[in-house]
Write a protein that holds these residues in place. Structure first.
Motif, PDB file in Angstrom:
ATOM      1  N   CYS A  41      -2.283   1.727  -2.230  1.00 56.38           N
ATOM      2  CA  CYS A  41      -1.097   2.508  -2.572  1.00 56.38           C
ATOM      3  C   CYS A  41       0.078   1.994  -1.741  1.00 56.38           C
ATOM      4  O   CYS A  41      -0.105   1.525  -0.608  1.00 56.38           O
ATOM      5  CB  CYS A  41      -1.338   4.001  -2.357  1.00 56.38           C
ATOM      6  N   ASN A  42       1.273   2.043  -2.304  1.00 54.49           N
ATOM      7  CA  ASN A  42       2.438   1.447  -1.646  1.00 54.49           C
ATOM      8  C   ASN A  42       2.688   2.018  -0.260  1.00 54.49           C
ATOM      9  O   ASN A  42       2.917   1.281   0.713  1.00 54.49           O
ATOM     10  CB  ASN A  42       3.678   1.641  -2.527  1.00 54.49           C
ATOM     11  N   ASN A 172       1.594   6.632  -6.085  1.00 53.01           N
ATOM     12  CA  ASN A 172       2.815   5.910  -5.697  1.00 53.01           C
ATOM     13  C   ASN A 172       4.068   6.718  -6.028  1.00 53.01           C
ATOM     14  O   ASN A 172       5.067   6.661  -5.310  1.00 53.01           O
ATOM     15  CB  ASN A 172       2.866   4.552  -6.388  1.00 53.01           C
TER      16      ASN A 172
END
Length: 215
Positions: A41-42, A172
């Motif tokens: 995940c970012n 995200n």
């Protein structure tokens, strides 16, 4: 004869109906790759990079303290060995006491660092989990499934039941950043706050060594 054929056809349709209905409702079990979510995940990527920097600093500090203790302790050990069992004079005893205090301070500092890193790691995971549960629940309901399992908890599964990409997309959007800080302090009964701690990778500690003795 025709009645038998019709009866057989009706029976076959009755057996097939539940299977058709189940297929139309979608899979009953979905899976999600938790490891991928936690690392891809970012916000996770950014937070992990920051946390790894903290770990590196902790390791460097531990090595510096270890070197300081070795440098300070070596001549004291030599002086104690030269006594051949005789008691140390006041000057040497004072140096030994000061060294022991230095060693104790180093251990306290590293223990505090370890606890802080544990708390930070737990807080990072907490923030992901707070979003992950509702996201998985929403996807489960949208697909008409019964349960969502961690992918590594299954022996085998089809890619069609893997919702990891969908989870990552929603995570995200809902979790733009992760706070790389210790767990929030929780109020304790009769007190304003109480320190919290959680699991994570421990910081390195100084190597165990024999303390100089005045005996």
């Amino acid at each position: 004869m025709n009645r038998k054929l019709i009866g057989t056809a009706i029976a076959a349709l009755a057996l097939a109906a539940p299977a058709v209905a189940w297929a139309q409702s979608g899979p009953g079990v979905l899976v999600v790759d938790i490891d991928r979510v936690n690392t891809e995940c970012n916000a996770c990527k950014v937070a992990i990079g920051q946390f790894q920097g903290m770990m590196q600093q902790a390791q460097q500090r531990a090595q510096a303290l270890r070197t300081q203790l070795q440098t300070a302790g070596a001549p004291l050990q030599t002086a104690v060995n030269a006594l051949n069992g005789k008691p140390a004079d006041a000057a040497l005893q004072a140096k030994i006491t000061a060294f022991q205090q230095q060693e104790n301070n180093a251990n306290v500092e590293l223990n505090n660092t370890q606890q802080r890193l544990q708390s930070i790691g737990a807080n990072m995971q907490r923030q992901v989990n707070e979003k992950l549960g509702p996201i998985a629940d929403n996807i489960l309901k949208a697909r008409g499934a019964s349960v969502v399992l961690a992918r590594n908890a299954t022996l085998s599964n089809a890619d069609s039941v893997d919702i990891t990409n969908d989870v990552l997309t929603q995570l995200n959007a809902q979790l733009p950043s992760i706070s790389v800080t210790p767990l929030p302090q929780q109020p304790a009964a009769g007190a304003a706050t109480a320190p919290a701690a959680g699991p994570a990778t421990p910081a390195p500690a100084p190597a165990t060594r024999k303390k100089p003795s005045g005996r």
